[in-house]
Design a protein around this motif. Structure first.
Motif, PDB file in Angstrom:
ATOM      1  N   PRO A 123       0.811  -1.234   0.000  1.00 29.08           N
ATOM      2  CA  PRO A 123       0.000   0.000   0.000  1.00 29.08           C
ATOM      3  C   PRO A 123       0.837   1.272   0.000  1.00 29.08           C
ATOM      4  O   PRO A 123       0.412   2.288  -0.564  1.00 29.08           O
ATOM      5  N   ILE A 124       2.008   1.238   0.606  1.00 31.16           N
ATOM      6  CA  ILE A 124       2.857   2.446   0.584  1.00 31.16           C
ATOM      7  C   ILE A 124       3.286   2.741  -0.853  1.00 31.16           C
ATOM      8  O   ILE A 124       3.239   3.899  -1.309  1.00 31.16           O
ATOM      9  N   VAL A 183       0.927   6.123  10.632  1.00 35.16           N
ATOM     10  CA  VAL A 183      -0.111   5.112  10.428  1.00 35.16           C
ATOM     11  C   VAL A 183       0.461   3.801  10.959  1.00 35.16           C
ATOM     12  O   VAL A 183       1.566   3.410  10.578  1.00 35.16           O
ATOM     13  N   VAL A 184      -0.261   3.163  11.866  1.00 35.06           N
ATOM     14  CA  VAL A 184       0.269   1.959  12.512  1.00 35.06           C
ATOM     15  C   VAL A 184      -0.665   0.773  12.287  1.00 35.06           C
ATOM     16  O   VAL A 184      -1.654   0.609  13.007  1.00 35.06           O
ATOM     17  N   PRO A 185      -0.379  -0.044  11.268  1.00 34.73           N
ATOM     18  CA  PRO A 185      -1.154  -1.265  11.093  1.00 34.73           C
ATOM     19  C   PRO A 185      -0.581  -2.373  11.974  1.00 34.73           C
ATOM     20  O   PRO A 185       0.616  -2.643  11.932  1.00 34.73           O
ATOM     21  N   GLU A 186      -1.398  -2.950  12.779  1.00 37.59           N
ATOM     22  CA  GLU A 186      -0.924  -4.101  13.569  1.00 37.59           C
ATOM     23  C   GLU A 186      -2.090  -5.046  13.805  1.00 37.59           C
ATOM     24  O   GLU A 186      -3.256  -4.636  13.803  1.00 37.59           O
ATOM     25  N   ILE A 208      -4.958  -0.415   4.575  1.00 39.82           N
ATOM     26  CA  ILE A 208      -3.807   0.422   4.973  1.00 39.82           C
ATOM     27  C   ILE A 208      -3.717   1.632   4.041  1.00 39.82           C
ATOM     28  O   ILE A 208      -3.468   2.758   4.485  1.00 39.82           O
ATOM     29  N   LEU A 209      -3.990   1.406   2.739  1.00 38.23           N
ATOM     30  CA  LEU A 209      -3.950   2.503   1.765  1.00 38.23           C
ATOM     31  C   LEU A 209      -4.962   3.593   2.129  1.00 38.23           C
ATOM     32  O   LEU A 209      -4.642   4.786   2.109  1.00 38.23           O
ATOM     33  N   GLU A 210      -6.167   3.150   2.516  1.00 41.90           N
ATOM     34  CA  GLU A 210      -7.194   4.129   2.924  1.00 41.90           C
ATOM     35  C   GLU A 210      -6.716   4.938   4.119  1.00 41.90           C
ATOM     36  O   GLU A 210      -6.932   6.159   4.187  1.00 41.90           O
ATOM     37  N   ALA A 211      -6.077   4.259   5.059  1.00 38.72           N
ATOM     38  CA  ALA A 211      -5.579   4.955   6.263  1.00 38.72           C
ATOM     39  C   ALA A 211      -4.503   5.968   5.881  1.00 38.72           C
ATOM     40  O   ALA A 211      -4.458   7.077   6.434  1.00 38.72           O
ATOM     41  N   ILE A 212      -3.651   5.568   4.942  1.00 38.13           N
ATOM     42  CA  ILE A 212      -2.589   6.489   4.498  1.00 38.13           C
ATOM     43  C   ILE A 212      -3.228   7.724   3.849  1.00 38.13           C
ATOM     44  O   ILE A 212      -2.840   8.872   4.131  1.00 38.13           O
TER      45      ILE A 212
END
Lengths: 287, 385
Positions: B298-299, B336-339, B375-379
């Motif tokens: 996603p980054i 942004v912290v995906p866990e 994750i892309l949406e969060a970014i």
């Protein structure tokens, strides 16, 4: 005991008369951490006797103390590790046996002795106890059984006889206790003996045999706790408890441990119950 | 196979197997464990391989016993490890504390699965990160590393052993099911080429030796049983000789201060991170383990959209890379912290960002990894798009 080859100091009485010659040294000094004494145990407790018998047995065994490690758990007996001048480990509650197992397997040249109490080894550590016995793990386990939790102030133990009183069974224990000798034997121990702290010579001999036995050797040492067990059960002094052991104990070597339950006011069968040849854990690893 | 019994070369193996091989390469000669999915393969590999290298494998009766046997083995002179997952990790907490208090070098691997309780035995989770930090009672510092690939399962297991010896403390390898079960190419270097930190032994005679007195970096040298030092080792608060000092707040203060300082003061030596695109970043994705790897996709998509997004992988989860997060917080908009939990490391990021940058948690309950578009949406949200 005064050794002739050691300096002695006359002790002066208040009235100026010489009372006795007392050695400033104790015959067990080389095996004890003098800088840790006095110990924490109560007057009348059997732990000093159990420790003394162990140290005598160690000397008798001919084992090199530098190659002996003592591992304890938590409780009054758990403090033994802190007083011996050997490599000694005071672990978490109930975990002396698995710690000792790792120690022994990492360095099989060590003689590893577990010295702990009934609550520690048989309640919270009960699973480790039966599995080490099952494996015939090369450990000597000395369990000082005073039928109660001493360090925390006298609570019910898995060894407390039915009807005996403790601070958490104030009207009498409505529960069945473990028979430790039977438990050890049934789990696979190669050597099982039981003595009281009254039986010092026999206890010492058993401890020596246990130290030299390959595999899992187990010695139960029934010990007075006048401060707590005695107080709750009408045996207020160590002497009364020793008298009780004298009156109630019956020496019966080779007795079937199934018949050796300890009950309130009943006989205490003592002796060497099991001494069998079977491959120890380390012997089995050699294939 | 080399003369030491350690492997060398290229292998197609799972992360769990790579972890076991790394133990052997690092000189681990004692493994005690209890079967638990998804860490069992480590035990199985050790059971097969330990006899090759003259080591000991023992299957204990539970994880309490496994952890204690490892501590005992370390004092018997061995490099020792165990491996487990959530429920077993909970049981090991008691004696992880004993290991910290007695400054016992060893490695504890947690291949995390979905929790709480029995949870998802065969599926991924990252829900034990705060347990790794605080799971045993009392004040302490801990070292925990997070591998993102089978190769890192190898490399970081070596690193874990080195840190455990250098700082005389248990070290956690906080893996996850995805990394543990993933099978990839793993390069195992020759043992001779590995930098292995040896156990630092006392150089003074027994009567002068203080097994709990900090020397270099606050870390004491370590004698083992049978070496004539007549050690006393206790989980009670103790003085420098190892003797109990249970009625002394001073002894407690001295001991705890040193145990904490030997990790905190050496954090620059301990903490490792990996990063990309931090230079121009206005949003940074902070992740670890499998999630760090998932986050790369996603980054890259976000960067293709023109968003200035950076990637920060925490190789060391504990001690936390707080100096770095503080520094980055001063110049980015958001983290942004995906866990694969409901917010654990994100709390640390938020604490260190201290209001200077926003922290957006991308939680996931476990069972699989994040969908990249989440994750892309969060970014996008963090970047204000």
């Amino acid at each position: 005991m005064v050794r002739q080859d050691e300096p002695s100091t006359p002790v002066e009485r208040m009235d100026g008369h010489e009372l006795a010659e007392v050695s400033p040294q104790h015959p067990m000094d080389r095996l004890l951490r003098r800088d840790r004494l006095p110990h924490i145990w109560c007057p009348g407790c059997g732990l000093g006797t159990a420790l003394n018998c162990f140290l005598n047995a160690l000397i008798q065994s001919g084992l090199d103390p530098d190659q002996v490690a003592v591992v304890s758990g938590i409780g009054c007996t758990g403090r033994v590790a802190g007083y011996v001048a050997m490599d000694s480990f005071h672990t978490t509650h109930g975990r002396a046996i698995p710690f000792a197992t790792g120690l022994k397997l990492a360095n099989p040249k060590l003689k590893v002795v577990v010295f702990s109490g009934d609550g520690d080894l048989i309640a919270i550590g009960g699973n480790h106890f039966i599995h080490a016995a099952r494996r015939n793990m090369d450990l000597t386990v000395i369990c000082v059984n005073n039928f109660i939790y001493g360090m925390t102030g006298g609570q019910l133990a898995p060894t407390t006889p039915t009807d005996a009183r403790t601070s958490t069974s104030p009207t009498g224990n409505r529960d069945h206790p473990f028979n430790l000798a039977y438990l050890a034997a049934a789990s696979g121990a190669a050597y099982v003996a039981r003595w009281t702290t009254l039986h010092v010579r026999r206890l010492q001999r058993s401890l020596c045999e246990a130290l030299l036995k390959p595999g899992f050797s187990f010695v139960e040492v029934i010990s007075p706790c006048p401060t707590l067990y005695g107080r709750w059960n009408k045996q207020r002094s160590g002497l009364e408890q020793m008298q009780y052991y004298k009156d109630q104990s019956v020496i019966e070597h080779g007795a079937d441990p199934r018949q050796a339950d300890i009950t309130l006011g009943g006989q205490i069968v003592v002796g060497k119950f099991v001494d069998i040849a079977k491959p120890s854990y380390l012997e089995l690893q050699k294939g | 196979m080399t003369t030491t019994g350690a492997l060398q070369g290229e292998y197609f193996i799972s992360g769990d197997e790579a972890c076991a091989e790394a133990g052997i390469s690092a000189g681990c000669r004692f493994f005690a464990g209890y079967p638990i999915t998804p860490a069992t393969e480590i035990a199985e590999r050790m059971a097969e391989r330990m006899p090759d290298v003259g080591g000991v494998y023992i299957q204990m009766e539970d994880e309490l016993a496994s952890m204690n046997a490892v501590l005992g083995a370390a004092w018997g002179g061995a490099k020792a490890m165990t491996a487990t997952s959530g429920p077993g990790f909970s049981l090991m907490m008691e004696n992880l504390g004993l290991g910290i208090m007695t400054e016992t070098p060893c490695v504890l691997v947690n291949v995390q699965r979905g929790g709480p309780s029995t949870g998802l035995p065969t599926l991924v989770g990252q829900g034990d990160m705060m347990q790794a930090r605080w799971g045993s009672h009392g004040p302490y510092e801990i070292i925990a590393l997070c591998p993102s690939s089978p190769q890192e399962m190898f490399d970081l297991t070596i690193e874990a052993f080195n840190l455990s010896e250098k700082y005389r403390t248990p070290v956690l390898l906080m893996a996850d099911e995805a990394v543990g079960h993933m099978t990839e190419r793993v390069t195992i270097p020759p043992v001779e080429s590995l930098k292995l930190y040896p156990r630092r032994k006392p150089t003074v005679p027994p009567e002068q030796y203080r097994p709990f007195e900090g020397e270099a970096n606050g870390v004491p040298a370590m004698a083992c049983a049978g070496e004539g030092y007549h050690l006393h080792v206790t989980g009670l608060t103790h003085d420098e000789r190892g003797y109990p000092a249970t009625s002394s707040a001073d002894a407690q203060a001295r001991l705890i201060r040193r145990l904490i300082a030997k990790i905190r003061d050496n954090r620059a030596d301990i903490i490792r991170t990996e990063s990309k695109w931090l230079e121009d970043a206005e949003v940074i994705v902070v992740a670890y383990g499998i999630s760090a790897r998932i986050a790369l996709w996603p980054i890259e998509m976000a960067r293709a959209e023109g968003l200035r997004v950076g990637w920060l992988k925490l190789i060391t989860a504990w001690p936390f890379a707080e100096d770095l997060i503080r520094e980055l917080a001063a110049r980015v908009k958001a983290f942004v912290v995906p866990e694969i939990n409901y917010g654990q490391i994100a709390l640390e990021v938020e604490r260190c960002a201290a209001g200077k940058a926003r922290t957006l948690l991308v939680p996931h309950a476990g069972g699989d990894v994040h969908e990249p578009h989440v994750i892309l949406e969060a970014i996008r949200g963090a970047a204000g798009r």
